[in-house]
Scaffold this motif. Structure first.
Motif, PDB file in Angstrom:
ATOM      1  N   HIS A 241       0.831  -1.205   0.000  1.00 19.21           N
ATOM      2  CA  HIS A 241       0.000   0.000   0.000  1.00 19.21           C
ATOM      3  C   HIS A 241       0.865   1.254   0.000  1.00 19.21           C
ATOM      4  N   PHE A 242       0.255   2.324  -0.449  1.00 22.72           N
ATOM      5  CA  PHE A 242       0.879   3.651  -0.419  1.00 22.72           C
ATOM      6  C   PHE A 242      -0.086   4.606   0.248  1.00 22.72           C
ATOM      7  N   LEU A 243       0.370   5.327   1.267  1.00 19.43           N
ATOM      8  CA  LEU A 243      -0.460   6.286   1.981  1.00 19.43           C
ATOM      9  C   LEU A 243      -0.217   7.678   1.395  1.00 19.43           C
ATOM     10  N   ASP A 244      -1.253   8.267   0.860  1.00 22.34           N
ATOM     11  CA  ASP A 244      -1.138   9.560   0.187  1.00 22.34           C
ATOM     12  C   ASP A 244      -1.220  10.681   1.222  1.00 22.34           C
ATOM     13  N   LYS A 245      -0.093  10.948   1.859  1.00 21.36           N
ATOM     14  CA  LYS A 245      -0.038  12.024   2.846  1.00 21.36           C
ATOM     15  C   LYS A 245       1.361  12.626   2.822  1.00 21.36           C
ATOM     16  N   LYS A 246       1.443  13.839   3.310  1.00 19.55           N
ATOM     17  CA  LYS A 246       2.735  14.511   3.365  1.00 19.55           C
ATOM     18  C   LYS A 246       3.578  13.926   4.480  1.00 19.55           C
ATOM     19  N   ARG A 247       4.855  13.697   4.184  1.00 19.99           N
ATOM     20  CA  ARG A 247       5.782  13.190   5.179  1.00 19.99           C
ATOM     21  C   ARG A 247       6.964  14.146   5.288  1.00 19.99           C
ATOM     22  N   ALA A 248       7.452  14.322   6.485  1.00 15.08           N
ATOM     23  CA  ALA A 248       8.625  15.166   6.678  1.00 15.08           C
ATOM     24  C   ALA A 248       9.826  14.532   5.991  1.00 15.08           C
ATOM     25  N   VAL A 249      10.545  15.328   5.214  1.00 16.79           N
ATOM     26  CA  VAL A 249      11.668  14.790   4.450  1.00 16.79           C
ATOM     27  C   VAL A 249      12.956  14.789   5.269  1.00 16.79           C
ATOM     28  N   ASP A 250      12.905  15.380   6.471  1.00 14.25           N
ATOM     29  CA  ASP A 250      14.122  15.551   7.269  1.00 14.25           C
ATOM     30  C   ASP A 250      14.853  14.242   7.530  1.00 14.25           C
ATOM     31  N   HIS A 251      14.096  13.164   7.753  1.00 13.99           N
ATOM     32  CA  HIS A 251      14.724  11.903   8.148  1.00 13.99           C
ATOM     33  C   HIS A 251      14.699  10.868   7.030  1.00 13.99           C
ATOM     34  N   HIS A 252      14.513  11.313   5.798  1.00 17.42           N
ATOM     35  CA  HIS A 252      14.571  10.370   4.678  1.00 17.42           C
ATOM     36  C   HIS A 252      15.996   9.829   4.568  1.00 17.42           C
TER      37      HIS A 252
ATOM     38  N   ALA B 288      17.974   8.915   2.156  1.00 16.39           N
ATOM     39  CA  ALA B 288      18.865   9.513   1.150  1.00 16.39           C
ATOM     40  C   ALA B 288      19.338  10.891   1.594  1.00 16.39           C
ATOM     41  N   LEU B 289      18.420  11.687   2.153  1.00 21.19           N
ATOM     42  CA  LEU B 289      18.796  13.016   2.630  1.00 21.19           C
ATOM     43  C   LEU B 289      19.744  12.912   3.822  1.00 21.19           C
ATOM     44  N   GLU B 290      19.463  11.983   4.717  1.00 21.90           N
ATOM     45  CA  GLU B 290      20.327  11.798   5.890  1.00 21.90           C
ATOM     46  C   GLU B 290      21.711  11.321   5.471  1.00 21.90           C
ATOM     47  N   LEU B 291      21.784  10.504   4.418  1.00 20.57           N
ATOM     48  CA  LEU B 291      23.080  10.044   3.915  1.00 20.57           C
ATOM     49  C   LEU B 291      23.936  11.221   3.473  1.00 20.57           C
ATOM     50  N   VAL B 292      23.356  12.121   2.699  1.00 19.76           N
ATOM     51  CA  VAL B 292      24.107  13.291   2.210  1.00 19.76           C
ATOM     52  C   VAL B 292      24.484  14.193   3.369  1.00 19.76           C
ATOM     53  N   ARG B 293      23.515  14.443   4.243  1.00 16.89           N
ATOM     54  CA  ARG B 293      23.765  15.373   5.343  1.00 16.89           C
ATOM     55  C   ARG B 293      24.831  14.847   6.301  1.00 16.89           C
ATOM     56  N   SER B 294      24.712  13.588   6.698  1.00 18.62           N
ATOM     57  CA  SER B 294      25.674  13.031   7.653  1.00 18.62           C
ATOM     58  C   SER B 294      27.047  12.831   7.019  1.00 18.62           C
ATOM     59  N   ALA B 295      27.097  12.540   5.704  1.00 20.34           N
ATOM     60  CA  ALA B 295      28.396  12.406   5.030  1.00 20.34           C
ATOM     61  C   ALA B 295      29.123  13.745   5.018  1.00 20.34           C
ATOM     62  N   LEU B 296      28.402  14.821   4.737  1.00 20.94           N
ATOM     63  CA  LEU B 296      29.005  16.157   4.777  1.00 20.94           C
ATOM     64  C   LEU B 296      29.470  16.494   6.197  1.00 20.94           C
ATOM     65  N   GLU B 297      28.630  16.172   7.168  1.00 21.14           N
ATOM     66  CA  GLU B 297      28.980  16.449   8.562  1.00 21.14           C
ATOM     67  C   GLU B 297      30.193  15.631   8.986  1.00 21.14           C
ATOM     68  N   THR B 298      30.339  14.415   8.482  1.00 15.50           N
ATOM     69  CA  THR B 298      31.497  13.576   8.800  1.00 15.50           C
ATOM     70  C   THR B 298      32.786  14.265   8.384  1.00 15.50           C
TER      71      THR B 298
END
Length: 491
Positions: free
Chosen positions: A369-380, A382-392
């Motif tokens: 199933h797919f739930l059609d609702k907005k989700r916060a992208v902060d903890h996605h 792929a985004l966390e990978l880029v952010r934490s790699a830069l922070e590393t």
């Protein structure tokens, strides 16, 4: 310059009619001027897909599907506002909090409420609504000045506080920042200067009504576009009637008459209404559903002739039983009647009441199933990978960013190996790029004698293999980032 209304009941083919018109114009001249389709924010992706599938040419190079906000973004970058820093919802709340704290002593009604949790959020919502209705601080001040004797003390004090806060909020934005709530107002002021919209055709689909800001934008469209077509869910024969405000079609009826008034005041040509047949294309294979759509609000309707086999009413003791009944029916349809999961949808009045139950029950029943609702992208991940790699790289390989990066599960390392590596790093206190990129193997912990020599060697071999894989990826990333000298290198 002209206005054209496309009217019909739900499912009568208004959107299909628009897609066909756009596709025909694209096929006739694939490199012509832009054709604009304006839809609600949440419908842009589906509209693009439907439009791409509607015509013979598999492409949308000439057709552009946008929402009001996206149109504002494109037009303002074309004619004005590109240099302004747009402030989102969180930024707006921070600025409002700053204004409230600076002028707290001047507030009359909001003085005590200003320190309560949630006040800034509610005030931000109110200010957004004022902006969408094009109510300025000057308008609020005028009401206070002109109606002071007629207003109650409480209302007068609230208007005073709103006027004060909105005025100082505008001063905070100044000429540098742009509130997202002001984008449409700025668009209306600058739309006449756009070369992309000048002389083009534009269709508005999926709306039942418009805010004051949106009406101001449409007014400018009527001045610069060769044709503005607006589809509304309204039976064509209702347009000339006088509907009461409790009528089911009152909102689109009022919208249609407001658009006609705008066009008449501007001296714009009003084309004949495109009246689509009352046949419901979505449910024409289901006589009971077609009857229900046409007569649901008709108290004098004659009963449906026949047995409504395709409509069921199911009563459940609670919400969970309701969701489980739906899940069982989905499984039955897929197993016995040849349906696919993607052929089935669950529609809800209030998603919040069923969110957790749907996720839990459908997962338990192994229903994708797919739930059609907005989700916060902060903890996605792929985004966390880029952010934490830069922070590393920026923080010299501290423990926290390194393992936030690894725990996104996007590295070619199993979570078990990551956990073992993490335990070793925590036990040894390893920090810094030099330790992580050291060509020498890390040594075993001597105090872990209970594992045995063979176990320690096997564990350390896995730890070093995992560490080398991490160092290979993050090390090359760190080298490229450190050697970068411009935005292109960093990107």
């Amino acid at each position: 310059m002209s206005l054209r209304l496309i009217l019909g009941r739900a499912g009568s083919g208004k959107s299909t009619h628009i897609y066909q018109e756009i596709s025909q114009q694209v096929a006739a001249d694939p490199t012509g001027p832009p054709l604009w389709l304006l839809v609600p924010e949440q419908a842009t992706s589906q509209a693009e897909r439907n439009l791409a599938a509607a015509g013979e040419i598999p492409g949308l190079m000439r057709a552009r599907v946008v929402s009001f906000q996206r149109l504002a973004y494109q037009m303002l970058h074309e004619v004005a506002g590109a240099a302004l820093v747009q402030v989102g919802e969180l930024g707006r709340q921070m600025i409002i909090r700053r204004v409230v704290e600076q002028h707290k002593q001047e507030l009359r009604t909001f003085y005590r409420a200003a320190s309560q949790p949630g006040f800034t959020n509610k005030l931000a919502e109110l200010i957004s609504e004022l902006k969408s209705c094009q109510i300025t601080p000057a308008d609020l001040a005028a009401v206070v000045a002109e109606q002071e004797d007629k207003l109650s003390p409480t209302l007068s004090n609230k208007l005073h506080d709103l006027t004060l806060l909105c005025t100082h909020l505008d001063e905070q934005y100044g000429d540098i920042y742009l509130d997202t709530g002001d984008c449409l107002t700025l668009l209306a002021e600058n739309l006449s200067r756009s070369k992309s919209l000048a002389g083009s055709s534009i269709w508005l689909d999926g709306f039942t009504g418009f805010t004051a800001q949106e009406y101001a934008v449409i007014e400018q469209m009527l001045k610069v576009c060769s044709r503005v077509s607006v589809s509304l869910t309204l039976p064509p024969d209702h347009l000339q009637r006088r509907l009461r405000d409790d009528h089911v079609f009152y909102t689109p009826w009022e919208t249609a008459h407001e658009l006609l008034r705008q066009a008449k005041d501007l001296g714009v040509e009003i084309e004949p209404v495109v009246a689509l047949a009352p046949v419901n294309l979505r449910s024409q294979q289901n006589a009971a559903l077609t009857y229900l759509e046409a007569n649901y609000f008709n108290r004098l309707a004659t009963p449906f002739a026949g047995e409504p086999t395709n409509i069921k009413i199911v009563a459940a003791s609670n919400r969970r039983a309701e969701v489980e009944a739906a899940a069982c029916e989905i499984l039955r349809l897929c197993r016995e009647e040849g349906y696919r999961y993607r052929d089935i949808s669950i529609t809800l009045r209030d998603f919040a009441d069923y969110d957790y139950l749907l996720t839990t029950v459908l997962t338990d029943y192994n229903i994708p199933h797919f739930l059609d609702k907005k989700r916060a992208v902060d903890h996605h991940p792929a985004l966390e990978l880029v952010r934490s790699a830069l922070e590393t790289v920026l923080e010299n390989w501290l423990y926290e960013p390194v393992f936030r990066c690894l725990k996104t599960d996007l590295f070619p390392v199993s979570r078990d190996d990551v956990d073992v590596l993490e335990n070793y790093v925590l036990a040894t206190g390893i920090r810094g790029q030099n330790r992580w990129l050291d060509p020498q193997d890390w040594l075993p912990l001597q105090r872990h004698n209970s594992i045995g020599a063979t176990g320690r060697r096997a564990t350390m071999e896995q730890i070093n293999l995992t560490r080398q894989l991490v160092a290979e990826h993050l090390g090359s990333f760190a080298d490229e980032l450190t050697a970068g000298t411009c935005v292109r290198d960093y990107t």
